[in-house]
Design an enzyme around this catalytic site. Structure first.
Site, short mmCIF file in Angstrom:
data_model
loop_
_atom_site.label_atom_id
_atom_site.label_comp_id
_atom_site.label_asym_id
_atom_site.label_seq_id
_atom_site.Cartn_x
_atom_site.Cartn_y
_atom_site.Cartn_z
N LYS A 152 -20.43 -36.97 -15.40
CA LYS A 152 -18.98 -36.95 -15.49
C LYS A 152 -18.47 -35.53 -15.36
CE LYS A 152 -15.15 -37.50 -18.77
NZ LYS A 152 -14.62 -37.99 -20.02
N GLU A 167 -4.62 -35.00 -28.50
CA GLU A 167 -6.06 -34.98 -28.82
C GLU A 167 -6.44 -33.90 -29.82
OE1 GLU A 167 -8.50 -35.25 -25.35
OE2 GLU A 167 -10.35 -35.32 -26.52
C1 LIG Z 1 -7.74 -33.80 -19.17
C2 LIG Z 1 -6.69 -34.44 -19.69
O1 LIG Z 1 -6.79 -35.48 -20.56
C3 LIG Z 1 -8.07 -35.86 -21.05
C4 LIG Z 1 -8.74 -36.81 -20.15
C5 LIG Z 1 -8.63 -38.18 -20.33
C6 LIG Z 1 -9.24 -39.13 -19.33
O2 LIG Z 1 -9.93 -38.66 -18.40
O3 LIG Z 1 -9.03 -40.34 -19.43
C7 LIG Z 1 -7.96 -38.69 -21.44
C8 LIG Z 1 -7.49 -37.88 -22.41
C9 LIG Z 1 -7.83 -36.46 -22.43
O4 LIG Z 1 -9.02 -36.28 -23.14
C10 LIG Z 1 -5.29 -34.03 -19.37
O5 LIG Z 1 -4.36 -34.60 -19.92
O6 LIG Z 1 -5.11 -33.09 -18.56
#
Ligand SMILES: C=C(O[C@@H]1C=C(C(=O)O)C=C[C@H]1O)C(=O)O
Length: 371
Positions: free
Chosen positions: A123, A173
């Protein structure tokens, strides 16, 4: 306690609020502009001990080798989280420039998916930016008020950066918080757009909760957070199933990780250093993900995907993952948004996800549009 710490905000101040409490720091007794969270943790703890009942507030960038922005303020006002009435006017946006071009982001997602399917990594989080140009210098205080008003459950922050820039955001988060002997982290990964239509909104949430791809992507983050906290904890609770988390613009999968520390004096900055960057913003394995990000993102992340928060003399504190944020400098504003890419990720869906994630900041600018 101050009635509304936000009312006194100036762009040279540091502001951080969780859903209950807000902290505003003005002036500086001590400032750190270099050093990773890990390298600084002991030095900051010592400076806080010497400064009396003090607190250090600020942000660290994604790349822990890059400049930091941490301050022990001269004056600290704390209060309950303000509930500003809004929205207030932030000024007119006259130009939008996505970096890279949307087609190039689609190609980068496809390239990354191919690397993942080759077995080089599991990932990586690929981000893009949206540069805004405003007619007048951006009113950072107004943007911050709108972020606080529009995202009542978020970790809202504003941190002054070099060259009169300010990092402002409303992150859903929690990287880590530490209070006495208790530690908590709330990793998110796996996303879907909110819909103004309640039926479609529920469908989007149900599809996300049932998605094997999103659950696998989420599990990688929870595992990394649990592994990072375990050495510090005598007890660690990691729920087996994620929950749905709603922000005003997005659905996410989230897991509340809680632990009891061996040493209640370990600082929130030390704990944050042990976790950052999680696969929610970097990837798995971390080194391969950083390399892919460096190859495929045509901009520097700066403080995006870093952390913003605070630590006090007892080690207590909280650090949010610096997402749903922008760097504001004069008339320019750079919005950041990324999404986790795994095997089988669809480039068009990933582009749409980043557009949806820009909405937090676009709304704070009084705009609602396709990013
Ligand atoms: C990287 C980001 O968000 C992150 C990535 C996410 C995902 O890939 O689903 C979800 C929430 C966050 O941990 C962002 O908002 O820029």
């Amino acid at each position: 306690m101050t009635a509304d710490p936000l009312a006194a905000y100036r762009p040279t101040d540091v502001f951080f609020a969780d859903s209950e409490r807000a902290i505003l720091g003005s002036g500086a007794v001590r400032t750190w502009t270099t050093g990773s969270p890990d390298a600084l943790a002991d030095e900051v703890a010592q400076a806080l001990a010497e400064a009396g009942p003090a607190i250090a507030l600020g942000a660290f960038p994604f790349d822990t080798g890059a400049a930091a922005a941490l301050t022990i303020p001269e004056t600290v006002r704390t209060g309950t989280r303000p509930r500003p009435s809004g929205p207030v006017d932030t000024g007119e946006v006259i130009h939008f420039n996505p970096v890279p071009e949307p087609e190039k982001h689609l190609a980068a997602v496809a390239d990354l998916t191919a690397r993942i399917e080759d077995g080089r990594l599991d990932k990586a989080v690929l981000a893009r930016v949206l540069d805004l140009e405003c007619r007048e210098p951006v009113d950072v205080g107004a943007v911050l008020r709108n972020l606080v008003a529009g995202n009542p459950a978020a970790y809202s922050f504003a941190v002054p950066l070099p060259h009169h820039a300010v990092l402002a955001g409303a992150s859903p988060e929690l990287l880590v918080s530490k209070s006495g002997g208790e530690v908590r982290s709330h990793p998110l990964a796996g996303s879907a757009r909110r819909s103004p239509d309640p039926v479609r909104d529920k469908e989007n949430a149900a599809r996300l909760a049932a998605s094997a791809k999103n659950r696998a992507e989420h599990a990688l983050v929870v595992e990394a957070v649990a592994d990072g906290l375990r050495p510090f904890c005598r007890e660690l609770t990691v729920p087996a199933e994620p929950e749905l988390v709603a922000t005003p613009t997005m659905w996410h999968l989230g897991t509340q990780v809680r632990g009891t520390l061996h040493d209640r004096e370990v600082s929130s900055l030390r704990l944050a250093a042990a976790l950052h960057p999680t696969p929610a913003v970097c990837g798995t394995p971390s080194v391969a993900a950083r390399e892919a990000i460096g190859d495929l993102e045509p901009f520097d992340r700066g403080f995006y995907a870093g952390m913003a928060g605070w630590v006090d003399a007892t080690g207590d504190g909280a650090w949010a993952v610096a997402i749903r944020c922008a760097e504001v400098a004069g008339q320019a504003m750079r919005l950041y948004a990324g999404g986790g890419i795994v095997a089988g990720s669809d480039p068009a869906a990933e582009l749409d996800e980043t557009s949806a994630k820009f909405q937090t900041l676009l709304r704070a600018m009084g705009l609602e549009m396709a990013g």
